[in-house]
Design an enzyme around this catalytic site. Sequence first.
Site, PDB file in Angstrom:
ATOM      1  N   GLY A  15      35.063  46.792  54.822  1.00 27.48           N
ATOM      2  CA  GLY A  15      34.583  47.624  55.926  1.00 27.48           C
ATOM      3  C   GLY A  15      35.496  48.758  56.352  1.00 27.48           C
ATOM      4  O   GLY A  15      35.297  49.327  57.424  1.00 27.48           O
ATOM      5  N   ARG A  20      42.157  37.929  43.730  1.00 29.99           N
ATOM      6  CA  ARG A  20      41.399  38.307  44.932  1.00 29.99           C
ATOM      7  C   ARG A  20      40.993  37.042  45.688  1.00 29.99           C
ATOM      8  O   ARG A  20      40.461  36.107  45.081  1.00 29.99           O
ATOM      9  CB  ARG A  20      40.148  39.080  44.531  1.00 29.99           C
ATOM     10  CG  ARG A  20      39.373  39.598  45.730  1.00 29.99           C
ATOM     11  CD  ARG A  20      38.201  40.467  45.346  1.00 29.99           C
ATOM     12  NE  ARG A  20      38.149  41.604  46.251  1.00 29.99           N
ATOM     13  CZ  ARG A  20      37.020  42.211  46.626  1.00 29.99           C
ATOM     14  NH1 ARG A  20      35.869  41.830  46.154  1.00 29.99           N
ATOM     15  NH2 ARG A  20      37.045  43.228  47.452  1.00 29.99           N
ATOM     16  N   GLN A  49      38.055  42.572  36.439  1.00 30.09           N
ATOM     17  CA  GLN A  49      37.924  41.393  37.299  1.00 30.09           C
ATOM     18  C   GLN A  49      37.260  40.269  36.499  1.00 30.09           C
ATOM     19  O   GLN A  49      36.166  40.437  35.962  1.00 30.09           O
ATOM     20  CB  GLN A  49      37.092  41.691  38.557  1.00 30.09           C
ATOM     21  CG  GLN A  49      37.199  40.507  39.531  1.00 30.09           C
ATOM     22  CD  GLN A  49      36.283  40.595  40.735  1.00 30.09           C
ATOM     23  OE1 GLN A  49      35.076  40.784  40.589  1.00 30.09           O
ATOM     24  NE2 GLN A  49      36.845  40.436  41.920  1.00 30.09           N
ATOM     25  N   PRO A  78      35.902  45.905  43.214  1.00 31.21           N
ATOM     26  CA  PRO A  78      35.006  45.423  42.152  1.00 31.21           C
ATOM     27  C   PRO A  78      33.570  45.340  42.641  1.00 31.21           C
ATOM     28  O   PRO A  78      33.316  44.821  43.731  1.00 31.21           O
ATOM     29  CB  PRO A  78      35.546  44.016  41.844  1.00 31.21           C
ATOM     30  CG  PRO A  78      36.305  43.611  43.078  1.00 31.21           C
ATOM     31  CD  PRO A  78      36.836  44.877  43.671  1.00 31.21           C
ATOM     32  N   THR A 135      29.649  44.424  41.139  1.00 27.85           N
ATOM     33  CA  THR A 135      28.628  44.060  40.167  1.00 27.85           C
ATOM     34  C   THR A 135      27.472  45.040  40.279  1.00 27.85           C
ATOM     35  O   THR A 135      26.962  45.264  41.376  1.00 27.85           O
ATOM     36  CB  THR A 135      28.135  42.623  40.476  1.00 27.85           C
ATOM     37  OG1 THR A 135      29.211  41.732  40.206  1.00 27.85           O
ATOM     38  CG2 THR A 135      26.918  42.247  39.651  1.00 27.85           C
ATOM     39  N   HIS A 162      38.914  36.620  40.036  1.00 28.28           N
ATOM     40  CA  HIS A 162      37.971  36.592  41.159  1.00 28.28           C
ATOM     41  C   HIS A 162      37.992  35.181  41.740  1.00 28.28           C
ATOM     42  O   HIS A 162      37.319  34.282  41.261  1.00 28.28           O
ATOM     43  CB  HIS A 162      36.572  36.955  40.662  1.00 28.28           C
ATOM     44  CG  HIS A 162      35.597  37.244  41.762  1.00 28.28           C
ATOM     45  ND1 HIS A 162      35.870  36.995  43.098  1.00 28.28           N
ATOM     46  CD2 HIS A 162      34.339  37.782  41.737  1.00 28.28           C
ATOM     47  CE1 HIS A 162      34.822  37.358  43.826  1.00 28.28           C
ATOM     48  NE2 HIS A 162      33.891  37.837  43.023  1.00 28.28           N
ATOM     49  N   TYR A 192      32.878  31.859  44.281  1.00 27.77           N
ATOM     50  CA  TYR A 192      32.750  31.615  42.842  1.00 27.77           C
ATOM     51  C   TYR A 192      33.712  30.505  42.408  1.00 27.77           C
ATOM     52  O   TYR A 192      34.440  29.959  43.242  1.00 27.77           O
ATOM     53  CB  TYR A 192      32.913  32.943  42.083  1.00 27.77           C
ATOM     54  CG  TYR A 192      31.773  33.875  42.451  1.00 27.77           C
ATOM     55  CD1 TYR A 192      30.472  33.577  42.025  1.00 27.77           C
ATOM     56  CD2 TYR A 192      31.956  34.962  43.294  1.00 27.77           C
ATOM     57  CE1 TYR A 192      29.400  34.371  42.424  1.00 27.77           C
ATOM     58  CE2 TYR A 192      30.878  35.755  43.694  1.00 27.77           C
ATOM     59  CZ  TYR A 192      29.610  35.451  43.254  1.00 27.77           C
ATOM     60  OH  TYR A 192      28.537  36.211  43.648  1.00 27.77           O
TER      61      TYR A 192
END
Length: 359
Positions: free
Chosen positions: A295, A225, A97, A22, A24, A173, A178
């Site tokens: 990564g 997640r 998401q 995901p 943004t 999420h 968050y």
Amino acid sequence: MKLLEQIKIGNYTLKNSMVMAPMTRSRANFDGIVGDNTVLYYTQRVSAGLIISEAINISKQAIGSPLTPGIYTSEQISAWKKITQAVHEKGGVIYAQLWHTGRVGHSLVKNGEKPVSPSPLAIEGQQHFTSEGMKDYETPRELSIEEIKNIVQDYKQAAINAMEAGFDGVELHSAFGYLPNQFLAESVNQRNDQYGGNTENRNRFVLEIMQEMIKAIGSDKVAIRISPTSTYNSIIHQNPLEQFTALIEDLNKMPLSYIHIMNVPFPADKFPLYPANSVETFGKLTQHKVIANCGYTKETGEEELEKGIAKLISYGTLFLANPDLPKRFELNAELNQPDRATMYGGQDQGYTDYPFLNQ
Ligand SMILES: Cc1cc2nc3c(=O)[nH]c(=O)nc-3n(C[C@H](O)[C@H](O)[C@H](O)COP(=O)(O)O)c2cc1C
């Protein structure tokens, strides 16, 4: 190559084990409605086995940053329909998401409304992007129990709306600081009611959301997640091992499509209790399919799948810059490099103009 092998997620057989993470991109309009360039952006990346959409605000209150999309008005839902239809026509699978930013926002981007959080504690050492430039975080307003229950219902409604918009499933999420992550962490959640004070109570908000969403849209369509070791947005756990072990054990009782684990690096000297490798530590505890993130390259992603804990690998920046990433992995081709300046906001540049291999 395991990355290119088919895999089942819920009721869907994915064409490969590569997931678009995901991201943004802040290219919706001021009403949180995505446009035709977003249809193109996602369909360009349809060779991913699974696309997870950018974080989508579940309500007006959920908004933390300008030009991020929503899924709580009929216009927003209609706009997402165009994307899911186009992705399905090209044989793709796409999850939404679902996002509530909690205290990661600013009244300047929330029509003057203060951000909300489990406890009135501001994020320290970071600033927030607003229409008037970078600003210090404000002290958020503490949510009442009634408000918390209403937000759980907002998630449920957003999941229903995501189905109406044609998404194949939803991902909560619950990472990166968050709102759901704020409830999980002692550095943000200092409540003494049923939503705080001990491990079980701190997990309650996340578990209630998951239960409600599953009840509303059915089993195997709901995912989550998590980022147990991320310290971004002033998230500090006293004992992440205990917190996330309990969470995963309760999630094991639910029919989920997957669990998406972010293996975020952290300063190990400052956090001696943090597990060095979240995919290994928490992936072993779950009965659900694990998507591993953070990564990975082609080589390290393949190695991770060989270990057998993670069944899928998600790629963020590599998918952002390489719409045909699976093809490039297959052919060992060179990769386009992501342009950081155009990641958040702007028009087509750095969004839909990354070249395909044959261009
Ligand atoms: C431009 C950008 C936007 C992101 N937005 C989100 C988001 O909306 N939701 C989320 O869970 N993670 C978000 N992330 C994190 C990515 O999903 C991913 O975890 C991160 O890029 C690390 O994976 P990578 O090393 O493959 O890039 C974002 C990352 C980038 C680069």
